[in-house]
Design a protein around this motif. Structure first.
Motif, PDB file in Angstrom:
ATOM      1  N   ALA A  24     -13.963 -37.045 -32.583  1.00  0.00           N
ATOM      2  CA  ALA A  24     -15.387 -37.175 -32.895  1.00  0.00           C
ATOM      3  C   ALA A  24     -15.633 -36.947 -34.373  1.00  0.00           C
ATOM      4  CB  ALA A  24     -16.192 -36.158 -32.087  1.00  0.00           C
ATOM      5  N   ASP A  25     -16.735 -37.494 -34.872  1.00  0.00           N
ATOM      6  CA  ASP A  25     -17.281 -37.106 -36.150  1.00  0.00           C
ATOM      7  C   ASP A  25     -18.795 -37.175 -36.007  1.00  0.00           C
ATOM      8  OD1 ASP A  25     -18.056 -39.742 -36.440  1.00  0.00           O
ATOM      9  OD2 ASP A  25     -16.484 -40.251 -37.875  1.00  0.00           O
ATOM     10  N   ALA A  26     -19.501 -37.159 -37.150  1.00  0.00           N
ATOM     11  CA  ALA A  26     -20.958 -37.092 -37.074  1.00  0.00           C
ATOM     12  C   ALA A  26     -21.581 -38.341 -36.493  1.00  0.00           C
ATOM     13  CB  ALA A  26     -21.516 -36.833 -38.473  1.00  0.00           C
ATOM     14  N   ALA A  27     -20.859 -39.468 -36.504  1.00  0.00           N
ATOM     15  CA  ALA A  27     -21.470 -40.732 -36.119  1.00  0.00           C
ATOM     16  C   ALA A  27     -20.923 -41.326 -34.834  1.00  0.00           C
ATOM     17  CB  ALA A  27     -21.300 -41.747 -37.246  1.00  0.00           C
ATOM     18  N   HIS A  28     -19.737 -40.888 -34.371  1.00  0.00           N
ATOM     19  CA  HIS A  28     -19.193 -41.507 -33.167  1.00  0.00           C
ATOM     20  C   HIS A  28     -18.288 -40.545 -32.407  1.00  0.00           C
ATOM     21  CE1 HIS A  28     -15.532 -42.094 -35.623  1.00  0.00           C
ATOM     22  NE2 HIS A  28     -14.895 -42.212 -34.453  1.00  0.00           N
ATOM     23  N   GLN A  29     -18.036 -40.899 -31.163  1.00  0.00           N
ATOM     24  CA  GLN A  29     -17.100 -40.142 -30.341  1.00  0.00           C
ATOM     25  C   GLN A  29     -16.370 -41.086 -29.414  1.00  0.00           C
ATOM     26  OE1 GLN A  29     -18.152 -36.201 -29.317  1.00  0.00           O
ATOM     27  NE2 GLN A  29     -17.278 -36.311 -27.267  1.00  0.00           N
ATOM     28  N   ILE A  30     -15.102 -40.801 -29.181  1.00  0.00           N
ATOM     29  CA  ILE A  30     -14.289 -41.601 -28.277  1.00  0.00           C
ATOM     30  C   ILE A  30     -14.178 -40.868 -26.945  1.00  0.00           C
ATOM     31  CG2 ILE A  30     -12.010 -42.603 -27.874  1.00  0.00           C
ATOM     32  CD1 ILE A  30     -11.753 -42.832 -30.947  1.00  0.00           C
ATOM     33  N   VAL A  31     -14.494 -41.588 -25.869  1.00  0.00           N
ATOM     34  CA  VAL A  31     -14.517 -41.019 -24.525  1.00  0.00           C
ATOM     35  C   VAL A  31     -13.419 -41.662 -23.691  1.00  0.00           C
ATOM     36  CG1 VAL A  31     -15.936 -40.649 -22.478  1.00  0.00           C
ATOM     37  CG2 VAL A  31     -17.017 -40.723 -24.734  1.00  0.00           C
ATOM     38  N   GLY A  82     -35.130 -44.157 -29.245  1.00  0.00           N
ATOM     39  CA  GLY A  82     -35.502 -45.121 -30.266  1.00  0.00           C
ATOM     40  C   GLY A  82     -34.399 -45.448 -31.250  1.00  0.00           C
ATOM     41  N   ASP A  83     -33.335 -44.640 -31.253  1.00  0.00           N
ATOM     42  CA  ASP A  83     -32.208 -44.922 -32.149  1.00  0.00           C
ATOM     43  C   ASP A  83     -31.308 -45.995 -31.549  1.00  0.00           C
ATOM     44  OD1 ASP A  83     -33.040 -42.940 -33.886  1.00  0.00           O
ATOM     45  OD2 ASP A  83     -31.737 -41.401 -33.004  1.00  0.00           O
ATOM     46  N   SER A  84     -30.562 -46.661 -32.410  1.00  0.00           N
ATOM     47  CA  SER A  84     -29.592 -47.647 -31.939  1.00  0.00           C
ATOM     48  C   SER A  84     -28.325 -46.948 -31.468  1.00  0.00           C
ATOM     49  CB  SER A  84     -29.243 -48.636 -33.057  1.00  0.00           C
ATOM     50  OG  SER A  84     -30.369 -49.413 -33.406  1.00  0.00           O
ATOM     51  N   ILE A  85     -27.733 -47.477 -30.392  1.00  0.00           N
ATOM     52  CA  ILE A  85     -26.479 -46.967 -29.868  1.00  0.00           C
ATOM     53  C   ILE A  85     -25.520 -48.143 -29.739  1.00  0.00           C
ATOM     54  CG2 ILE A  85     -27.368 -47.133 -27.488  1.00  0.00           C
ATOM     55  CD1 ILE A  85     -25.527 -44.832 -26.735  1.00  0.00           C
ATOM     56  N   TYR A  86     -24.275 -47.923 -30.129  1.00  0.00           N
ATOM     57  CA  TYR A  86     -23.245 -48.956 -30.083  1.00  0.00           C
ATOM     58  C   TYR A  86     -22.104 -48.451 -29.208  1.00  0.00           C
ATOM     59  CZ  TYR A  86     -25.852 -50.599 -34.120  1.00  0.00           C
ATOM     60  OH  TYR A  86     -26.858 -51.030 -34.958  1.00  0.00           O
ATOM     61  N   ILE A  87     -21.753 -49.235 -28.211  1.00  0.00           N
ATOM     62  CA  ILE A  87     -20.704 -48.854 -27.259  1.00  0.00           C
ATOM     63  C   ILE A  87     -19.633 -49.931 -27.280  1.00  0.00           C
ATOM     64  CG2 ILE A  87     -20.171 -48.341 -24.851  1.00  0.00           C
ATOM     65  CD1 ILE A  87     -23.110 -47.497 -24.509  1.00  0.00           C
ATOM     66  N   SER A 218     -21.193 -44.865 -30.649  1.00  0.00           N
ATOM     67  CA  SER A 218     -21.492 -44.653 -32.060  1.00  0.00           C
ATOM     68  C   SER A 218     -22.964 -44.893 -32.374  1.00  0.00           C
ATOM     69  CB  SER A 218     -20.625 -45.608 -32.911  1.00  0.00           C
ATOM     70  OG  SER A 218     -20.938 -45.494 -34.277  1.00  0.00           O
ATOM     71  N   SER A 219     -23.409 -44.252 -33.435  1.00  0.00           N
ATOM     72  CA  SER A 219     -24.755 -44.502 -33.952  1.00  0.00           C
ATOM     73  C   SER A 219     -24.741 -45.486 -35.110  1.00  0.00           C
ATOM     74  CB  SER A 219     -25.384 -43.178 -34.422  1.00  0.00           C
ATOM     75  OG  SER A 219     -24.610 -42.596 -35.462  1.00  0.00           O
ATOM     76  N   VAL A 220     -23.537 -45.959 -35.472  1.00  0.00           N
ATOM     77  CA  VAL A 220     -23.371 -46.859 -36.612  1.00  0.00           C
ATOM     78  C   VAL A 220     -22.643 -48.119 -36.163  1.00  0.00           C
ATOM     79  CG1 VAL A 220     -22.399 -47.138 -38.923  1.00  0.00           C
ATOM     80  CG2 VAL A 220     -23.255 -44.900 -38.190  1.00  0.00           C
ATOM     81  N   ASP A 221     -23.179 -49.282 -36.489  1.00  0.00           N
ATOM     82  CA  ASP A 221     -22.557 -50.546 -36.102  1.00  0.00           C
ATOM     83  C   ASP A 221     -21.156 -50.654 -36.702  1.00  0.00           C
ATOM     84  OD1 ASP A 221     -22.200 -53.058 -35.056  1.00  0.00           O
ATOM     85  OD2 ASP A 221     -23.448 -54.080 -36.542  1.00  0.00           O
ATOM     86  N   GLU A 222     -20.199 -51.059 -35.873  1.00  0.00           N
ATOM     87  CA  GLU A 222     -18.810 -51.289 -36.259  1.00  0.00           C
ATOM     88  C   GLU A 222     -18.100 -50.029 -36.736  1.00  0.00           C
ATOM     89  OE1 GLU A 222     -18.278 -54.673 -38.742  1.00  0.00           O
ATOM     90  OE2 GLU A 222     -19.476 -55.991 -37.474  1.00  0.00           O
TER      91      GLU A 222
END
Length: 253
Positions: A24-31, A82-87, A218-222
């Motif tokens: 994990a980091d501040a913007a994404h996590q791997i599950v 309201g935030d974008s989520i990227y899976i 992730s909260s960040v695209d790509e």
């Protein structure tokens, strides 16, 4: 909701069998999603009682055999309403028949067990509740190549208690002008009330499933990349529908 997918020329998606540790980091996590995981917990007359699937879904004495879904608290990566989520599906393989894991997030493409069809237990699969993604709603004249197949990656957004707020899938086989499109990533705005995202597999009998999948949220695209490592063709052919040729799997006995 936006999808990331590959057409026929990108149909062979997947990766190595190695299990990745949770990162994990501040913007994404791997599950990591176990092949035996159900996409949500349910109890008739209780939690998600209107979304029952698999053993016991008909009110019989059969005991559900899924393991708990892989679950991530979205606040941990800074995602709120309201935030974008990227899976994105990253890698890993599973199998719904107790064999060597050999299918990716799209599952056993070509299986007769899909959409609103009953599984080999006589009970519905989680895909029963994803009507907009059924093959017959994409192409009534030729539904077989499309839809949510056995062992595809599915999930839900839930509140703190595990109650479903919104369903999601990361394994649809969709119709494109060029033929089949294999979804491996989605993005959308998080609805109010959703605090967790969780994942499992599309099945009705989970106890004999093998393998696992890794999914990036992730909260960040790509942030997690968009080019999964291909699975060797000989492995992928077991449960896939290359160029629209479906291989129908035998019913479990």
């Amino acid at each position: 909701m936006q999808f990331k997918f590959g057409g026929i020329h990108k149909a062979i998606l997947g990766a190595t069998l190695g299990l990745m540790s949770l990162t994990a980091d501040a913007a994404h996590q791997i599950v990591n999603v176990a092949g035996t995981a159900g996409p949500w917990n349910w109890e008739l007359g209780g939690l998600n009682g209107d979304y029952a699937y698999g053993l016991g879904a008909d009110g019989s004495d059969a005991i559900p055999d899924y393991t708990p879904p892989a679950r991530l608290k979205l606040a941990d990566i800074g995602i709120g309403a309201g935030d974008s989520i990227y899976i994105t599906y990253l890698d890993g393989l599973t199998n719904a028949f107790g064999d060597v894991p050999n299918v990716n997030n799209n599952g056993h493409v070509g299986s007769v067990f899909k959409d609103d069809e009953l599984g080999s237990s006589g009970q519905v699969l989680p895909s029963y509740y994803y009507e907009s993604e059924w093959g017959k709603n994409q192409d009534p004249d030729d539904p077989a190549p499309y839809g949510l197949f056995l062992q595809s990656l599915v999930g839900a957004l839930t509140d703190d208690g595990g109650n479903i707020v919104q369903l999601l899938s990361v394994g649809s086989v969709i119709k494109l002008d060029s033929g089949q499109g294999f979804v491996y990533g989605i993005s959308f705005e998080l609805p109010v009330g959703a605090t967790y995202v969780q994942f499992g597999l599309n099945d009705d009998i989970f106890g004999d499933n093998t393998g696992s999948l890794n999914v990036c949220v992730s909260s960040v695209d790509e942030e997690c990349g968009t080019s999964p490592v291909p699975v060797p063709g000989a492995v992928w052919m077991f449960g896939s529908a290359i160029a629209g040729l479906a291989t129908y799997l035998r019913r479990r006995v």
